[in-house]
Design a protein around this motif. Structure first.
Motif, PDB file in Angstrom:
ATOM      1  N   ARG A  65      -2.668   0.232  -4.276  1.00  9.59           N
ATOM      2  CA  ARG A  65      -2.632  -1.033  -3.706  1.00  9.59           C
ATOM      3  C   ARG A  65      -2.144  -1.824  -4.770  1.00  9.59           C
ATOM      4  NH1 ARG A  65      -7.106   1.149  -1.082  1.00  9.59           N
ATOM      5  NH2 ARG A  65      -6.740   1.376   1.309  1.00  9.59           N
ATOM      6  N   GLU A  67       0.911  -1.157   0.181  1.00  9.99           N
ATOM      7  CA  GLU A  67      -0.008   0.118   0.098  1.00  9.99           C
ATOM      8  C   GLU A  67       0.964   1.158  -0.045  1.00  9.99           C
ATOM      9  OE1 GLU A  67      -4.369  -0.803   2.005  1.00  9.99           O
ATOM     10  OE2 GLU A  67      -2.762  -0.568   3.481  1.00  9.99           O
ATOM     11  N   SER A  89      -5.705  -1.705  -6.955  1.00  7.83           N
ATOM     12  CA  SER A  89      -6.613  -0.594  -6.830  1.00  7.83           C
ATOM     13  C   SER A  89      -7.455  -0.281  -8.263  1.00  7.83           C
ATOM     14  CB  SER A  89      -5.856   0.748  -6.613  1.00  7.83           C
ATOM     15  OG  SER A  89      -5.115   0.680  -5.192  1.00  7.83           O
TER      16      SER A  89
END
Length: 195
Positions: A183, A101, A135
């Motif tokens: 992410r 992350e 993501s």
């Protein structure tokens, strides 16, 4: 006689379509959150050190037994990519997946993934690296994955669930995230030393 690499060989290859659906990406993110997060180090192994001038991100590790179906998909894609682009000998999954992350201002400066002598001087050594974007690209700005060998450092645009595989000896970086959280799922595939 000098042996030359075939013209079709490549050291960077993206999947033609996403490996994982948005729902599967969420499952992987959830799995990453279930495991203890840690601030990422630079240098790896026991010799790794925190260096916020080089890397700012949190990571966790997804055990093989936690998501066996995910690992099967990745292993299948690795076989296809290696056959069609790299043709490296004895490459397989040798390390668990790293969930990463990158928050706002998170980044990872220029580096290589290659552990030339393997972990602790032992085989297997990393040959191919993979980054899969978990993501949705609309959830963040910045955070571009870039390669120094690609000339103008033009960022590669990935869709959610799409992966890029590249030779672990290529210098690359993740540019600072300007907004949101990036992410991704990162893996390295190893084997016997290059010949």
């Amino acid at each position: 006689m000098i042996v030359r690499m075939p013209q079709w060989q490549s050291y960077v290859a993206t999947t033609l379509k996403p490996m994982f659906s948005p729902e599967q990406c969420k499952q992987i993110i959830d799995a990453g959150h279930q495991n203890a997060p840690e601030e990422a180090k630079v240098g790896g192994g026991e010799k790794g050190a925190y260096d916020t001038k080089k890397r700012v991100t949190t990571i966790s590790w997804i055990p093989f037994k936690q998501m066996p179906d995910m690992y099967k998909v990745i292993e299948n894609q690795l076989s296809i990519i290696n056959l069609n682009h790299f043709m490296f000998d004895t490459v397989g999954i040798t390390e668990p997946a790293q969930f990463t992350e990158y928050p706002k201002k998170g980044f990872y400066d220029w580096h290589m993934d290659l552990n030339a002598f393997g972990a602790g001087g032992q085989q297997p050594i990393r040959k191919i690296s993979m980054t899969c974007l978990l993501s949705d690209p609309s959830e963040f700005t910045g955070g571009d994955l870039m390669f120094s060998e690609m000339g103008n450092n033009k960022p590669l645009q990935l869709k959610q669930g799409q992966a890029i595989f590249f030779a672990s000896f290529l210098r690359h970086k993740v540019a600072p995230v300007k907004k949101g959280i990036r992410r991704s799922l990162v893996m390295w595939f190893g084997g016997t030393p290059f010949k």
